[in-house]
Design a protein around this motif. Structure first.
Motif, PDB file in Angstrom:
ATOM      1  N   LEU A  79     -55.945-120.223 -41.372  1.00 22.86           N
ATOM      2  CA  LEU A  79     -54.500-120.091 -41.612  1.00 22.86           C
ATOM      3  C   LEU A  79     -54.127-120.077 -43.090  1.00 22.86           C
ATOM      4  O   LEU A  79     -53.037-119.629 -43.442  1.00 22.86           O
ATOM      5  CB  LEU A  79     -53.750-121.238 -40.917  1.00 22.86           C
ATOM      6  CG  LEU A  79     -53.798-121.253 -39.385  1.00 22.86           C
ATOM      7  CD1 LEU A  79     -53.197-122.546 -38.845  1.00 22.86           C
ATOM      8  CD2 LEU A  79     -53.066-120.045 -38.807  1.00 22.86           C
ATOM      9  N   SER A  80     -55.029-120.556 -43.952  1.00 21.94           N
ATOM     10  CA  SER A  80     -54.675-120.715 -45.366  1.00 21.94           C
ATOM     11  C   SER A  80     -54.577-119.392 -46.115  1.00 21.94           C
ATOM     12  O   SER A  80     -53.818-119.275 -47.072  1.00 21.94           O
ATOM     13  CB  SER A  80     -55.682-121.630 -46.069  1.00 21.94           C
ATOM     14  OG  SER A  80     -56.978-121.036 -46.070  1.00 21.94           O
ATOM     15  N   SER A  81     -55.341-118.393 -45.682  1.00 20.34           N
ATOM     16  CA  SER A  81     -55.332-117.113 -46.401  1.00 20.34           C
ATOM     17  C   SER A  81     -55.881-115.992 -45.524  1.00 20.34           C
ATOM     18  O   SER A  81     -56.884-116.191 -44.827  1.00 20.34           O
ATOM     19  CB  SER A  81     -56.189-117.227 -47.667  1.00 20.34           C
ATOM     20  OG  SER A  81     -56.436-115.955 -48.223  1.00 20.34           O
ATOM     21  N   PRO A  82     -55.249-114.820 -45.552  1.00 20.47           N
ATOM     22  CA  PRO A  82     -55.769-113.675 -44.794  1.00 20.47           C
ATOM     23  C   PRO A  82     -57.201-113.321 -45.188  1.00 20.47           C
ATOM     24  O   PRO A  82     -57.966-112.805 -44.369  1.00 20.47           O
ATOM     25  CB  PRO A  82     -54.805-112.538 -45.154  1.00 20.47           C
ATOM     26  CG  PRO A  82     -53.558-113.213 -45.620  1.00 20.47           C
ATOM     27  CD  PRO A  82     -54.001-114.486 -46.261  1.00 20.47           C
ATOM     28  N   ASP A  83     -57.570-113.621 -46.456  1.00 21.21           N
ATOM     29  CA  ASP A  83     -58.916-113.306 -46.947  1.00 21.21           C
ATOM     30  C   ASP A  83     -59.992-114.114 -46.236  1.00 21.21           C
ATOM     31  O   ASP A  83     -61.163-113.724 -46.225  1.00 21.21           O
ATOM     32  CB  ASP A  83     -59.010-113.572 -48.458  1.00 21.21           C
ATOM     33  CG  ASP A  83     -58.060-112.698 -49.260  1.00 21.21           C
ATOM     34  OD1 ASP A  83     -57.680-111.614 -48.749  1.00 21.21           O
ATOM     35  OD2 ASP A  83     -57.685-113.096 -50.372  1.00 21.21           O
ATOM     36  N   ASN A  84     -59.602-115.256 -45.657  1.00 20.46           N
ATOM     37  CA  ASN A  84     -60.582-116.136 -45.008  1.00 20.46           C
ATOM     38  C   ASN A  84     -60.846-115.778 -43.551  1.00 20.46           C
ATOM     39  O   ASN A  84     -61.769-116.300 -42.934  1.00 20.46           O
ATOM     40  CB  ASN A  84     -60.087-117.594 -45.043  1.00 20.46           C
ATOM     41  CG  ASN A  84     -60.039-118.162 -46.447  1.00 20.46           C
ATOM     42  OD1 ASN A  84     -60.764-117.709 -47.317  1.00 20.46           O
ATOM     43  ND2 ASN A  84     -59.185-119.138 -46.658  1.00 20.46           N
ATOM     44  N   LYS A  85     -60.006-114.912 -42.968  1.00 17.69           N
ATOM     45  CA  LYS A  85     -60.034-114.725 -41.520  1.00 17.69           C
ATOM     46  C   LYS A  85     -61.372-114.208 -41.007  1.00 17.69           C
ATOM     47  O   LYS A  85     -61.920-114.717 -40.033  1.00 17.69           O
ATOM     48  CB  LYS A  85     -58.892-113.791 -41.086  1.00 17.69           C
ATOM     49  CG  LYS A  85     -57.532-114.458 -41.199  1.00 17.69           C
ATOM     50  CD  LYS A  85     -56.431-113.628 -40.564  1.00 17.69           C
ATOM     51  CE  LYS A  85     -55.098-114.384 -40.620  1.00 17.69           C
ATOM     52  NZ  LYS A  85     -54.015-113.646 -39.942  1.00 17.69           N
ATOM     53  N   GLU A  86     -61.921-113.199 -41.661  1.00 17.02           N
ATOM     54  CA  GLU A  86     -63.157-112.579 -41.171  1.00 17.02           C
ATOM     55  C   GLU A  86     -64.324-113.559 -41.176  1.00 17.02           C
ATOM     56  O   GLU A  86     -65.041-113.692 -40.172  1.00 17.02           O
ATOM     57  CB  GLU A  86     -63.491-111.345 -42.026  1.00 17.02           C
ATOM     58  CG  GLU A  86     -64.519-110.444 -41.392  1.00 17.02           C
ATOM     59  CD  GLU A  86     -64.715-109.152 -42.179  1.00 17.02           C
ATOM     60  OE1 GLU A  86     -65.881-108.723 -42.297  1.00 17.02           O
ATOM     61  OE2 GLU A  86     -63.724-108.593 -42.673  1.00 17.02           O
ATOM     62  N   THR A  87     -64.501-114.272 -42.295  1.00 17.11           N
ATOM     63  CA  THR A  87     -65.626-115.215 -42.383  1.00 17.11           C
ATOM     64  C   THR A  87     -65.414-116.414 -41.458  1.00 17.11           C
ATOM     65  O   THR A  87     -66.373-116.938 -40.890  1.00 17.11           O
ATOM     66  CB  THR A  87     -65.812-115.725 -43.832  1.00 17.11           C
ATOM     67  OG1 THR A  87     -64.559-116.247 -44.306  1.00 17.11           O
ATOM     68  CG2 THR A  87     -66.255-114.602 -44.755  1.00 17.11           C
ATOM     69  N   THR A  88     -64.155-116.818 -41.290  1.00 10.97           N
ATOM     70  CA  THR A  88     -63.855-117.944 -40.394  1.00 10.97           C
ATOM     71  C   THR A  88     -64.203-117.595 -38.951  1.00 10.97           C
ATOM     72  O   THR A  88     -64.834-118.387 -38.239  1.00 10.97           O
ATOM     73  CB  THR A  88     -62.363-118.324 -40.491  1.00 10.97           C
ATOM     74  OG1 THR A  88     -62.053-118.670 -41.843  1.00 10.97           O
ATOM     75  CG2 THR A  88     -62.050-119.507 -39.590  1.00 10.97           C
ATOM     76  N   ILE A  89     -63.790-116.410 -38.516  1.00 10.12           N
ATOM     77  CA  ILE A  89     -64.070-115.984 -37.142  1.00 10.12           C
ATOM     78  C   ILE A  89     -65.571-115.824 -36.928  1.00 10.12           C
ATOM     79  O   ILE A  89     -66.103-116.169 -35.873  1.00 10.12           O
ATOM     80  CB  ILE A  89     -63.303-114.690 -36.804  1.00 10.12           C
ATOM     81  CG1 ILE A  89     -61.797-114.992 -36.731  1.00 10.12           C
ATOM     82  CG2 ILE A  89     -63.773-114.091 -35.482  1.00 10.12           C
ATOM     83  CD1 ILE A  89     -60.921-113.771 -36.632  1.00 10.12           C
ATOM     84  N   SER A  90     -66.276-115.346 -37.946  1.00 10.02           N
ATOM     85  CA  SER A  90     -67.728-115.199 -37.864  1.00 10.02           C
ATOM     86  C   SER A  90     -68.397-116.569 -37.682  1.00 10.02           C
ATOM     87  O   SER A  90     -69.288-116.735 -36.834  1.00 10.02           O
ATOM     88  CB  SER A  90     -68.249-114.516 -39.134  1.00 10.02           C
ATOM     89  OG  SER A  90     -69.650-114.434 -39.106  1.00 10.02           O
ATOM     90  N   SER A  91     -67.947-117.563 -38.463  1.00  8.54           N
ATOM     91  CA  SER A  91     -68.485-118.928 -38.334  1.00  8.54           C
ATOM     92  C   SER A  91     -68.153-119.503 -36.965  1.00  8.54           C
ATOM     93  O   SER A  91     -69.000-120.148 -36.324  1.00  8.54           O
ATOM     94  CB  SER A  91     -67.902-119.831 -39.419  1.00  8.54           C
ATOM     95  OG  SER A  91     -68.287-119.410 -40.699  1.00  8.54           O
ATOM     96  N   LEU A  92     -66.944-119.252 -36.510  1.00  9.96           N
ATOM     97  CA  LEU A  92     -66.502-119.750 -35.207  1.00  9.96           C
ATOM     98  C   LEU A  92     -67.383-119.201 -34.082  1.00  9.96           C
ATOM     99  O   LEU A  92     -67.845-119.943 -33.210  1.00  9.96           O
ATOM    100  CB  LEU A  92     -65.040-119.358 -34.981  1.00  9.96           C
ATOM    101  CG  LEU A  92     -64.382-119.818 -33.676  1.00  9.96           C
ATOM    102  CD1 LEU A  92     -64.346-121.340 -33.598  1.00  9.96           C
ATOM    103  CD2 LEU A  92     -62.972-119.246 -33.562  1.00  9.96           C
ATOM    104  N   GLN A  93     -67.647-117.913 -34.120  1.00 13.35           N
ATOM    105  CA  GLN A  93     -68.489-117.276 -33.096  1.00 13.35           C
ATOM    106  C   GLN A  93     -69.898-117.863 -33.104  1.00 13.35           C
ATOM    107  O   GLN A  93     -70.499-118.085 -32.045  1.00 13.35           O
ATOM    108  CB  GLN A  93     -68.559-115.752 -33.340  1.00 13.35           C
ATOM    109  CG  GLN A  93     -67.236-115.021 -33.180  1.00 13.35           C
ATOM    110  CD  GLN A  93     -66.910-114.705 -31.724  1.00 13.35           C
ATOM    111  OE1 GLN A  93     -67.301-115.429 -30.822  1.00 13.35           O
ATOM    112  NE2 GLN A  93     -66.164-113.637 -31.497  1.00 13.35           N
TER     113      GLN A  93
END
Length: 290
Positions: A79-93
């Motif tokens: 939620l902190s930055s749009p730039d983090n979304k891709e890597t966050t979702i990758s870690s989540l998966q």
């Protein structure tokens, strides 16, 4: 004799949107079991996330923290930055696929929340649909309502009612379902939010709930009054600003200030996206005529 639920007040404050009260409540708790301590910390950090204090959560949760708290940190990063979304979702998966931690209930809850934000409802349900606690059931209700599957949302509500009909999340889910159902059910939803307002601290969530009911019943003046009260509590709350924009249109007032505020601070809000899409369609139609 049943042991007292030491986290009841903390949970309840969080569920009803009294985030600072939830944080304050946590400071007054006695020594907790390790399991309760993790749940307490996860609720406190999620309260800070709800208050947009993302960096505090990111800084305080280190790599040695339990899986549940690491999951909450992922939500803060997402939620902190749009730039983090891709890597966050990758870690989540990656974490969800790990047999050792993939079934952690808070990790699955955070996965559901993130995929709900992504509007990837099928992926969200993969991780929430097996249930496990009331928050997961309530999140399922939200996901099904987003999918316009009131039939499945009703089934989830019945499960929650069988577990605890008086639970705050059961009552909230009932109100959401009544709002989605419309008609005579709107009054039932209003009474649920009214009951909350009489029992607990008034929050933006409760005020918005009552206001949406009023708007659906055509009582726009009362809705505006409730929303202005909510705005005084949290001037940046996107749902309050969005609801005020809609309400203003119905009572003949300009909504441009609220819409501009929403565009500037919450550009990914569904109302902003719909307006942008409508504006683009209008521009294309003008160009075609020209």
């Amino acid at each position: 004799m049943a042991t007292p639920d030491l986290l009841f007040a903390l949970r309840n404050n969080f569920y009803l949107g009294a985030y600072q009260a939830a944080i304050n409540t946590s400071d007054q708790l006695p020594t907790l079991s390790p399991e309760d301590s993790i749940e307490k910390d996860s609720l406190v950090y999620r309260s800070y996330i709800a208050l947009a204090s993302y960096q505090l959560v990111i800084n305080e949760i280190d790599s040695s923290a339990p899986t549940a708290l690491q999951a909450v940190k992922l939500l803060a990063l997402y939620l902190s930055s749009p730039d983090n979304k891709e890597t966050t979702i990758s870690s989540l998966q990656e974490w969800l696929g790990d047999p050792a931690i993939g079934n952690n209930s808070i990790l699955r809850l955070i996965a559901g929340i993130i995929f709900l934000h992504e509007q990837n409802y099928n992926e969200a349900l993969k991780h929430t649909n097996v249930g496990g606690n009331m928050e997961l059931h309530a999140l399922n209700v939200q996901i099904y309502l987003k999918m316009h599957r009131l039939d499945h949302a009703e089934k989830q509500l019945r499960v929650m009612q069988q577990i605890d009909e008086d639970h705050t999340l059961t009552q909230l889910a009932n109100a959401w379902l009544n709002l989605a159902g419309g008609g005579s059910k709107i009054q039932e939803a209003y009474l649920i939010f009214q009951d909350f307002s009489e029992k607990y601290q008034m929050t933006s969530l409760i005020l918005n709930g009552k206001a949406v009911c009023c708007m659906q019943m055509g009582n726009f003046d009362e809705a505006e009054s409730l929303l202005l009260e909510a705005l005084n509590k949290d001037a940046k709350d996107p749902e309050t600003v969005a609801n005020l924009a809609v309400c203003s249109l119905h009572i003949g007032k300009s909504s441009s200030r609220y819409l501009n505020q929403l565009k500037l601070s919450h550009s990914d809000h569904i109302l902003v996206k719909r307006i942008s899409s409508a504006e683009e369609s209008f521009d294309r139609a003008l160009q075609a005529i020209a």
